[in-house]
Design an enzyme around this catalytic site. Structure first.
Site, PDB file in Angstrom:
ATOM      1  N   ASP A 140      -4.632 -12.537   2.597  1.00  0.00           N
ATOM      2  CA  ASP A 140      -5.600 -12.088   4.434  1.00  0.00           C
ATOM      3  C   ASP A 140      -7.011 -12.555   3.536  1.00  0.00           C
ATOM      4  O   ASP A 140      -7.957 -12.318   3.565  1.00  0.00           O
ATOM      5  CB  ASP A 140      -5.805 -10.679   4.188  1.00  0.00           C
ATOM      6  CG  ASP A 140      -4.998  -9.777   3.369  1.00  0.00           C
ATOM      7  OD1 ASP A 140      -5.139 -10.609   2.138  1.00  0.00           O
ATOM      8  OD2 ASP A 140      -4.444  -8.707   3.817  1.00  0.00           O
ATOM      9  N   HIS A 182       0.850  -1.117  -0.181  1.00  0.00           N
ATOM     10  CA  HIS A 182       0.263   0.391  -0.109  1.00  0.00           C
ATOM     11  C   HIS A 182       0.489   0.865   0.128  1.00  0.00           C
ATOM     12  O   HIS A 182       0.424   1.990   0.012  1.00  0.00           O
ATOM     13  CB  HIS A 182      -0.781   0.199   1.383  1.00  0.00           C
ATOM     14  CG  HIS A 182      -1.814  -0.621   1.364  1.00  0.00           C
ATOM     15  ND1 HIS A 182      -2.860  -0.806   0.300  1.00  0.00           N
ATOM     16  CD2 HIS A 182      -2.182  -2.075   2.075  1.00  0.00           C
ATOM     17  CE1 HIS A 182      -3.164  -2.264   0.015  1.00  0.00           C
ATOM     18  NE2 HIS A 182      -3.601  -3.125   1.462  1.00  0.00           N
ATOM     19  N   ASP A 210      -2.419 -10.295  -2.586  1.00  0.00           N
ATOM     20  CA  ASP A 210      -3.534  -9.948  -1.321  1.00  0.00           C
ATOM     21  C   ASP A 210      -4.725 -10.186  -1.654  1.00  0.00           C
ATOM     22  O   ASP A 210      -5.014  -9.538  -2.530  1.00  0.00           O
ATOM     23  CB  ASP A 210      -2.246  -8.798  -0.991  1.00  0.00           C
ATOM     24  CG  ASP A 210      -3.299  -8.473   0.330  1.00  0.00           C
ATOM     25  OD1 ASP A 210      -2.044  -8.568   1.248  1.00  0.00           O
ATOM     26  OD2 ASP A 210      -3.781  -7.891   0.816  1.00  0.00           O
ATOM     27  N   HIS A 232      -6.416  -7.050  -0.604  1.00  0.00           N
ATOM     28  CA  HIS A 232      -6.569  -5.357  -0.783  1.00  0.00           C
ATOM     29  C   HIS A 232      -5.299  -5.236  -1.721  1.00  0.00           C
ATOM     30  O   HIS A 232      -4.577  -5.738  -2.079  1.00  0.00           O
ATOM     31  CB  HIS A 232      -5.712  -4.934   0.109  1.00  0.00           C
ATOM     32  CG  HIS A 232      -7.140  -5.569   1.337  1.00  0.00           C
ATOM     33  ND1 HIS A 232      -5.813  -6.113   2.757  1.00  0.00           N
ATOM     34  CD2 HIS A 232      -8.030  -4.982   2.280  1.00  0.00           C
ATOM     35  CE1 HIS A 232      -6.785  -6.354   3.539  1.00  0.00           C
ATOM     36  NE2 HIS A 232      -7.959  -5.375   3.447  1.00  0.00           N
TER      37      HIS A 232
END
Ligand SMILES: [Zn+2]
Length: 309
Positions: A245, A127, A164, A166
């Site tokens: 995740d 991120h 991931d 995200h």
């Protein structure tokens, strides 16, 4: 195959408070499962060096580096960069180890010492944008390693694959206008960090998946979108933002991957790497917060990387 794990005890020293899911216990859970799976004796473990600031600055602005380096609080205190990205006294050291692991793994794989490597590091990176830390991430480890491969080793084309749950917005930002880098990401959508999932260029392959998607759905997307894009790009090296995740047991995300899905994805990437990239893969830990599922998923990923199944 020769595979190594890069890590360092300094990566345990970065902590953002007892309530925070991105916690040192994540690396301990991975270590426990490596021992249970008896991989600790089979896969070489290497100590991560500190990244040089020059390596960090290939991907980040001096201001982004300074934001971390110059705001470290006293031991026991915290300095919030945003609501969920927090510095402690040891965060800069940990972040340099995490990036240093990725750079050292890249050097070793390009030198032919290793076929591939996994960096069991934190803080995670995907991120973090070139200009700012965010979303539990300080420096973008995978992006720093990719720039090292391109600019120090002179590779012409690389791919970054991000599974991931995200979206790897920081990595996408870094390479949005760089045709040398194929960024292939799968992520739950709509979900944090709420980016527009439309592809913005031929080398930015976004695979938004709806909540509750299972492994079968994700595997089909990988086959239909990622693999053709990767074969077309012919990367000379593959980097992986390995977040776990999206595991069915992980409450941080809402999709239903399991260990065998991570192993399957890894094997697909290895096949592409064998065809175009002399097998070269460097994988870096991103998310994964259900500790047992995280450890088991990393074991599945590593067994596939090392061809131990
Ligand atoms: Zn994540």
């Amino acid at each position: 195959m020769s595979t190594a794990i890069y890590s360092h005890p300094d990566c345990l020293k970065h902590e953002m408070g007892d309530w925070h899911p991105e916690a040192p216990d994540r690396l301990r859970a991975i270590e426990d499962q490596l021992i249970l799976a008896r991989l600790d004796g089979l896969i070489e473990q290497r100590s991560a060096p500190l990244a040089e600031t020059a390596a960090v600055l290939r991907n980040h602005t001096p201001g982004a580096l300074a934001l971390v380096r110059d705001n470290l609080p006293a031991a026991g205190d915290y300095y919030p960069l945003d609501g969920d990205t927090i510095l402690c006294h040891d965060s800069y050291q940990a972040a340099l180890r995490a990036a240093g692991a990725a750079v050292a793994a890249t050097d070793a794989v390009i030198a032919g010492e290793l076929d591939n490597a996994f960096c069991a590091v934190r803080p995670p990176g995907h991120h973090a944008t070139p200009t700012s830390p965010m979303g539990f991430c300080l420096f973008n480890n995978v992006a720093i390693a990719a720039r090292h491969a391109l600019e120090v080793h002179g590779l012409e084309r690389v791919a970054i694959v991000d599974f991931d749950v995200h979206h790897g917005n920081g990595t996408a930002d870094a390479f949005r206008h760089d045709p040398r880098v194929l960024m292939a990401g799968l992520f739950q959508h709509p979900f944090y960090p709420y980016c527009d999932p439309e592809p913005v260029s031929a080398t930015n392959v976004n695979m938004p998946v709806p909540a509750l998607a299972d492994g079968e759905t994700v595997r089909k997307l990988v086959q239909d979108y990622w693999l053709p894009a990767m074969h077309a790009h012919r990367p000379q090296m593959i980097f992986v933002s390995a977040g776990f995740d999206g595991h069915r047991e992980d409450d941080m995300g809402g999709i239903g991957l399991v260990e065998s899905d991570y192993a399957w994805i890894t094997r697909q990437l290895m096949a592409v790497a064998r065809e175009h990239a002399r097998g070269r893969i460097v994988s870096c830990l991103e998310g994964g917060y259900a500790l047992s599922a995280l450890g088991r998923s990393v074991v599945a990923h590593l067994k596939a990387l090392a061809e131990l199944e």
